[in-house]
Design a protein around this motif. Structure first.
Motif, PDB file in Angstrom:
ATOM      1  N   TYR A 196      -2.260   0.134 -10.055  1.00  0.00           N
ATOM      2  CA  TYR A 196      -2.058  -1.141 -10.206  1.00  0.00           C
ATOM      3  C   TYR A 196      -2.653  -1.941 -10.628  1.00  0.00           C
ATOM      4  O   TYR A 196      -2.745  -2.672  -9.576  1.00  0.00           O
ATOM      5  N   PHE A 255      -5.780  -2.318  -8.247  1.00  0.00           N
ATOM      6  CA  PHE A 255      -5.406  -1.856  -6.543  1.00  0.00           C
ATOM      7  C   PHE A 255      -4.904  -0.531  -7.212  1.00  0.00           C
ATOM      8  O   PHE A 255      -4.005  -0.235  -7.352  1.00  0.00           O
ATOM      9  N   LYS A 301      13.155   0.326  -9.932  1.00  0.00           N
ATOM     10  CA  LYS A 301      12.676   0.068  -8.282  1.00  0.00           C
ATOM     11  C   LYS A 301      13.819   0.015  -7.492  1.00  0.00           C
ATOM     12  O   LYS A 301      14.733  -0.494  -8.434  1.00  0.00           O
ATOM     13  N   PRO A 325       1.162   5.180   7.766  1.00  0.00           N
ATOM     14  CA  PRO A 325       1.670   4.476   7.831  1.00  0.00           C
ATOM     15  C   PRO A 325       2.471   3.740   6.725  1.00  0.00           C
ATOM     16  O   PRO A 325       2.188   3.826   5.077  1.00  0.00           O
ATOM     17  N   ASN A 326       3.251   2.239   6.868  1.00  0.00           N
ATOM     18  CA  ASN A 326       3.397   1.313   5.789  1.00  0.00           C
ATOM     19  C   ASN A 326       2.538   1.493   4.410  1.00  0.00           C
ATOM     20  O   ASN A 326       1.159   0.523   4.930  1.00  0.00           O
ATOM     21  N   GLY A 327       3.335   1.942   3.547  1.00  0.00           N
ATOM     22  CA  GLY A 327       2.579   1.168   2.328  1.00  0.00           C
ATOM     23  C   GLY A 327       1.136   1.764   1.972  1.00  0.00           C
ATOM     24  O   GLY A 327      -0.093   2.359   1.055  1.00  0.00           O
ATOM     25  N   ALA A 328       0.781   3.155   2.830  1.00  0.00           N
ATOM     26  CA  ALA A 328      -0.122   4.505   2.232  1.00  0.00           C
ATOM     27  C   ALA A 328       0.198   5.091   1.103  1.00  0.00           C
ATOM     28  O   ALA A 328      -0.762   5.409   0.258  1.00  0.00           O
ATOM     29  N   GLY A 329       1.272   4.757   0.822  1.00  0.00           N
ATOM     30  CA  GLY A 329       1.554   5.577  -0.389  1.00  0.00           C
ATOM     31  C   GLY A 329       2.367   6.494  -1.024  1.00  0.00           C
ATOM     32  O   GLY A 329       2.282   7.355  -2.002  1.00  0.00           O
ATOM     33  N   LYS A 330       3.472   6.826   0.116  1.00  0.00           N
ATOM     34  CA  LYS A 330       4.595   8.016   0.367  1.00  0.00           C
ATOM     35  C   LYS A 330       4.940   7.757  -0.900  1.00  0.00           C
ATOM     36  O   LYS A 330       5.509   9.016  -1.884  1.00  0.00           O
ATOM     37  N   THR A 331       5.897   6.798  -0.961  1.00  0.00           N
ATOM     38  CA  THR A 331       7.087   6.368  -1.925  1.00  0.00           C
ATOM     39  C   THR A 331       6.225   6.941  -3.716  1.00  0.00           C
ATOM     40  O   THR A 331       7.254   7.297  -4.197  1.00  0.00           O
ATOM     41  N   THR A 332       5.236   6.120  -3.475  1.00  0.00           N
ATOM     42  CA  THR A 332       4.913   6.079  -4.617  1.00  0.00           C
ATOM     43  C   THR A 332       4.639   7.250  -5.344  1.00  0.00           C
ATOM     44  O   THR A 332       5.223   7.750  -6.519  1.00  0.00           O
ATOM     45  N   ALA A 376      -3.218   2.394  -5.134  1.00  0.00           N
ATOM     46  CA  ALA A 376      -1.414   2.805  -4.884  1.00  0.00           C
ATOM     47  C   ALA A 376      -1.762   4.390  -4.243  1.00  0.00           C
ATOM     48  O   ALA A 376      -1.242   4.509  -3.336  1.00  0.00           O
TER      49      ALA A 376
HETATM   50  N1  LIG Z   1       5.066  -1.795  -8.466  1.00  0.00           N
HETATM   51  C1  LIG Z   1       4.052  -1.904  -7.981  1.00  0.00           C
HETATM   52  N2  LIG Z   1       2.832  -2.722  -8.100  1.00  0.00           N
HETATM   53  C2  LIG Z   1       1.871  -2.818  -7.653  1.00  0.00           C
HETATM   54  N3  LIG Z   1       1.914  -2.457  -6.378  1.00  0.00           N
HETATM   55  C3  LIG Z   1       2.905  -1.419  -5.763  1.00  0.00           C
HETATM   56  C4  LIG Z   1       3.319  -0.851  -6.728  1.00  0.00           C
HETATM   57  N4  LIG Z   1       4.717  -0.275  -5.773  1.00  0.00           N
HETATM   58  C5  LIG Z   1       4.025   0.058  -5.351  1.00  0.00           C
HETATM   59  N5  LIG Z   1       2.857  -1.093  -4.683  1.00  0.00           N
HETATM   60  C6  LIG Z   1       1.570  -0.503  -3.998  1.00  0.00           C
HETATM   61  O1  LIG Z   1       1.236   0.506  -3.140  1.00  0.00           O
HETATM   62  C7  LIG Z   1       1.032   0.633  -1.820  1.00  0.00           C
HETATM   63  C8  LIG Z   1       1.498   2.165  -1.746  1.00  0.00           C
HETATM   64  O2  LIG Z   1       3.000   1.503  -1.435  1.00  0.00           O
HETATM   65  P1  LIG Z   1       4.357   2.445  -1.156  1.00  0.00           P
HETATM   66  O3  LIG Z   1       3.808   4.481  -1.857  1.00  0.00           O
HETATM   67  O4  LIG Z   1       5.516   2.142  -1.213  1.00  0.00           O
HETATM   68  O5  LIG Z   1       3.700   3.223   0.371  1.00  0.00           O
HETATM   69  P2  LIG Z   1       4.552   3.818   1.200  1.00  0.00           P
HETATM   70  O6  LIG Z   1       5.260   4.203   1.251  1.00  0.00           O
HETATM   71  O7  LIG Z   1       3.685   4.583   2.503  1.00  0.00           O
HETATM   72  O8  LIG Z   1       5.224   2.506   2.460  1.00  0.00           O
HETATM   73  C9  LIG Z   1       1.272  -0.919  -1.700  1.00  0.00           C
HETATM   74  O9  LIG Z   1       0.400  -0.971  -0.806  1.00  0.00           O
HETATM   75  C10 LIG Z   1       2.580  -0.782  -2.387  1.00  0.00           C
HETATM   76  O10 LIG Z   1       1.997  -3.040  -2.372  1.00  0.00           O
END
Ligand SMILES: Nc1ncnc2c1ncn2[C@@H]1O[C@H](COP(=O)(O)OP(=O)(O)O)[C@@H](O)[C@H]1O
Ligand SMILES: [Mg+2]
Lengths: 308, 262
Positions: free
Chosen positions: A11, A14, B262, A35-42, A16
């Motif tokens: 992004y 950055f 989202k 951990p939180n923000g590791a990139g699992k959801t993405t 992710a």
């Molecule tokens: N649309 C986006 N724009 C910018 N950064 C993003 C976006 N979506 C996710 N991120 C960033 O990507 C990183 C991974 O997020 P995420 O996959 O949600 O982590 P997790 O699910 O492991 O907690 C985070 O730092 C988040 O802020």
């Protein structure tokens, strides 16, 4: 089967998800831990085509998600249980899914029953659902089409302990019947008991993966022992060529528990406590993702230091 | 460890056809009406047009109580509110975050957009029929005549509402946010024409220019004209319609097809 191949998502500047590769196999529950923000959801969003990958690819059962016809019948997805129209009833949420997939209405009632949402609760609006109820509804939605692949993002979030146990059994039996289950969590203990395989992710990169045993096999054997005469026991063990150090009122020895027990017998010392001193999965998890944590973890650091 | 041969790791999709388009349309219509807000809104449009028509039937001069007059009134009320129904069909996927599910069950977003548009047109058609019935009630109350020209029906009713539906859809896609889209729509349909009218009353050159650059003004000229609008009015409709409908629609579509739910 889910095959993630050199997946990267940036992004702006950055990253992710950073060159992530792993495979979730049929008949197994794969835990996606970080951990939180590791990139699992993405990563999971990319799997189902909601977010485009910057590079790399994901194949589900050999296909692009987009190329799976009526995907709800093949891949059950739960990304965010709260992402539902607040003004719709729980039952209606499932009805829409069932209608889209072309399933009979009876399937909706069956799923509601499976996740223990009562007919009364199912007629309430999602706005009035607790997080745990939303999570159950989301799981019901993912299972609607009787898919062979499940992709669940933090499904245990908000579930009560009984609910977590129920979900564990459910996913286990799903995998036992030949399904592919990928579930993410930021909590080790949610995943540890059901995952046959674990993928550890920190700050977008895979830091470790494998079965629980293989993850721990790299850890040095170590035993913690307390006895009525630590000095005598320590001498006996040292004489047998083991490294002994004093720790927390007891001893840490670099061998397994039976060896310590035998040494105690020979030295005629009464043991008061004997347990494995190897760093557990939790310590491993914390240490592997240490530089990716939001806060340092002193406990993990000392545990590691002790074995060294 | 379970051993698995390669073929068992492949999904067998031979028995699964794609989700038929008609089913997607049916689902979108259902989604527009299955919330309290959706049902309430549709019912309000009908009730409001009924109320306005009844008042009109009593208040209008004797010679303006014919079906062809009343239907214009019912159509105007419908035309103002129908776009909001269309806006919500699009924006709720983002504002209520249902897009996560919708676009996972049908990853080909173009098909979802198509289904929404067709579903919206069907809903619009149903409401147009109801509005006609309402107009008939108004005509009965007012005791007017029943003669009606195709001109009034096609231009004042069908074309106007079709434009309204497409406008709502375009704004919804462009903004992807319910409150912002509704506010924008009212600014576009209420504030903008008034502002243009006021400006035009001060500056003659602007009054001449207005129908070329403001779609509502151009539509007004079309409705005023008897029968087929002149070549100039058609050209004005085309130019201002491109600015205010075609371009926003295209940009909105592009945005929607690419956005990350989202
Ligand atoms: N649309 C986006 N724009 C910018 N950064 C993003 C976006 N979506 C996710 N991120 C960033 O990507 C990183 C991974 O997020 P995420 O996959 O949600 O982590 P997790 O699910 O492991 O907690 C985070 O730092 C988040 O802020
Ligand atoms: Mg997450």
């Amino acid at each position: 089967m889910i095959m993630v191949d050199h997946l990267t998502k940036t992004y702006g500047g950055f990253t992710a998800v950073d060159d992530v590769s792993f495979t979730a196999r049929r008949g197994r529950v794969t835990g996606f831990l970080g951990p939180n923000g590791a990139g699992k959801t993405t990563t999971m969003r990319i799997m189902v085509g909601l977010t485009p990958a910057t590079s790399g690819s994901v194949r589900i059962g050999g296909r692009d998600y987009r190329d799976i016809p009526n995907p709800g019948l093949h891949v059950g997805v739960l990304l965010d249980a709260s992402a539902q129209h607040a003004g719709r009833t729980g039952r209606e949420v499932l009805m829409i899914g069932a209608r889209t997939m072309g399933l009979p209405d009876s399937r909706v009632d069956k799923m509601l029953e499976l996740v223990s949402l009562t007919p009364d609760e199912s007629k309430r609006r999602v706005r009035n659902y607790s997080l745990g109820m939303r999570q159950r509804l989301g799981i019901a939605h993912a299972l609607l089409g009787d898919p062979s692949v499940l992709i669940l993002d933090e499904p245990a979030n908000g579930l009560d302990p009984a609910g977590i146990r129920w979900m564990r059994r459910l996913l286990k039996s799903y995998a036992d019947q030949g399904g592919t289950v990928l579930l993410s969590s930021h909590l080790l203990n949610e995943v540890e008991l059901i995952a046959d395989e674990m993928i550890l992710i920190g700050r977008g990169t895979i830091v470790a993966s494998g079965t629980k045993e293989s993850l721990l096999s790299g850890e040095a054997t170590s035993t913690l022992v307390h006895s009525e005469d630590n000095d005598a026991l320590g001498r006996q063990l040292a004489a047998a060529g083991h490294t002994v150090s004093v720790e927390a009122g007891g001893l840490r020895v670099d061998c397994d528990s039976p060896t310590v027990g035998r040494a105690a017998l020979e030295a005629q010392v009464v043991l008061t406590e004997l347990r494995s001193g190897a760093a557990g999965l939790e310590d491993l998890f914390l240490s592997l993702t240490e530089d990716t944590q939001r806060e340092g973890h002193p406990a993990a650091a000392t545990a590691q230091g002790g074995t060294a | 460890m379970t051993t698995t041969d390669a073929s068992s790791e492949l999904l067998d999709v031979s028995g699964t056809p794609a989700v038929p388009f008609t089913r997607l349309v049916a689902v979108e219509v259902r989604k527009a009406l299955d919330t309290r807000a959706g049902r309430w809104f549709s019912a309000s449009i009908v009730l409001l047009s009924l109320a306005v028509v009844v008042i009109y039937a009593f208040a209008a001069p004797e010679d303006s109580r014919d079906f062809s007059d009343v239907i214009g009134v019912a159509g105007a009320v419908l035309g103002y509110f129908l776009p909001i129904l269309l806006i919500l069909m699009v924006t709720s996927e983002w504002s209520q975050r249902t897009g996560l599910t919708t676009f996972t069950l049908e990853p080909h977003r173009g098909r979802v957009v198509g289904a929404k548009l067709v579903g919206g047109l069907l809903l619009g058609a149903a409401l147009i029929l109801v509005a006609m019935a309402v107009a008939a009630v108004g005509t009965l109350i007012g005791g007017g005549g029943w003669s009606i020209t195709a001109d009034v029906l096609v231009k004042g009713f069908l074309v106007a509402n079709l434009i309204a539906i497409l406008t709502g859809f375009a704004i919804g896609m462009l903004l992807m946010n319910s409150p912002a889209a509704i506010v924008t729509y009212f600014i576009y349909s209420l504030v903008l024409p008034i502002a243009v009218g006021v400006l035009g009353s001060f500056q003659d050159w602007f009054a001449d220019l207005a129908p070329w650059i403001e779609f509502n003004t151009a539509q007004g000229l079309m409705f005023q004209a008897d029968g087929m609008p002149s070549g100039e009015v058609l050209a004005q409709l085309l130019v201002s319609g491109t600015i205010w409908l075609v371009v926003p629609f295209a940009l909105g579509l592009l945005r929607l097809l690419r956005a990350e739910p989202k």
